[in-house]
Scaffold this motif. Structure first.
Motif, PDB file in Angstrom:
ATOM      1  N   ARG A   5      -3.694  -1.618  51.941  1.00  0.00           N
ATOM      2  CA  ARG A   5      -2.748  -1.223  52.993  1.00  0.00           C
ATOM      3  C   ARG A   5      -2.991   0.236  53.397  1.00  0.00           C
ATOM      4  N   GLU A 133      -1.299  -3.804  45.171  1.00  0.00           N
ATOM      5  CA  GLU A 133      -1.273  -4.606  46.395  1.00  0.00           C
ATOM      6  C   GLU A 133       0.033  -5.394  46.494  1.00  0.00           C
ATOM      7  N   GLN A 134       0.448  -6.017  45.391  1.00  0.00           N
ATOM      8  CA  GLN A 134       1.720  -6.757  45.369  1.00  0.00           C
ATOM      9  C   GLN A 134       2.892  -5.823  45.636  1.00  0.00           C
ATOM     10  N   GLU A 137       2.902  -4.613  49.320  1.00  0.00           N
ATOM     11  CA  GLU A 137       3.251  -5.743  50.186  1.00  0.00           C
ATOM     12  C   GLU A 137       4.761  -6.004  50.115  1.00  0.00           C
ATOM     13  N   ARG A 138       5.285  -6.064  48.878  1.00  0.00           N
ATOM     14  CA  ARG A 138       6.720  -6.346  48.648  1.00  0.00           C
ATOM     15  C   ARG A 138       7.609  -5.262  49.286  1.00  0.00           C
ATOM     16  N   SER A 142       2.653   1.111  53.789  1.00  0.00           N
ATOM     17  CA  SER A 142       1.246   1.340  54.135  1.00  0.00           C
ATOM     18  C   SER A 142       1.046   2.846  54.210  1.00  0.00           C
TER      19      SER A 142
END
Length: 145
Positions: A5, A133-134, A137-138, A142
């Motif tokens: 991200r 990454e998790q 994303e959650r 970014s």
């Protein structure tokens, strides 16, 4: 260097993902700093106030306080040990953390009490990148935005 991200996340450091702190073994010491994610969330770092050299710290105890226009908070120590060195360059020029969080922007060096045990509680390599990454994303985070 892997980017998740738009956040740079090197695989050769150890992370406390939820606290946005990294650690890297450098000889007998452990270098500690804020991740690219942390500096992006904080925006321009305006102050770094480290604890005193020689202080004994528990894992996750604050090694320094960092301040930006948006945020003031502790930098948790990823491992237990003695604070052996403070990056005076960062104290004198806090935006160095924004410019180079994994290089010249390191905050402190710790003489670890038990690196083998404490590092087992940290994430590194592909496992760390996947966890970050998790998390990103959650949280809808970014970098560079």
């Amino acid at each position: 260097m892997p980017a998740v991200r738009n956040c740079n996340l090197p695989e050769d450091v150890y992370y406390i993902v939820e606290r946005h702190v990294w650690a890297r073994k450098v000889g007998d010491l452990v270098e500690v700093g804020l991740t690219d994610v942390a500096q992006n969330l904080a925006k321009t770092i305006v102050s770094v106030t480290p604890k005193k050299v020689g202080r004994t710290l528990r894992a996750e105890q604050s090694v320094a306080t960092v301040e930006s226009g948006k945020w003031v908070g502790p930098v948790p120590c990823p491992v237990a040990g003695v604070l052996s060195e403070v990056n005076t360059e960062v104290v004198g020029n806090p935006p160095l953390i924004n410019a180079d969080p994994y290089g010249a922007g390191w905050i402190a060096r710790i003489e670890p009490t038990d690196w083998e045990t404490d590092s087992a509680n940290l994430l590194t390599g592909p496992e760390a990148i996947a966890a970050y990454e998790q998390f990103l994303e959650r949280e809808g985070i970014s970098c560079g935005e």
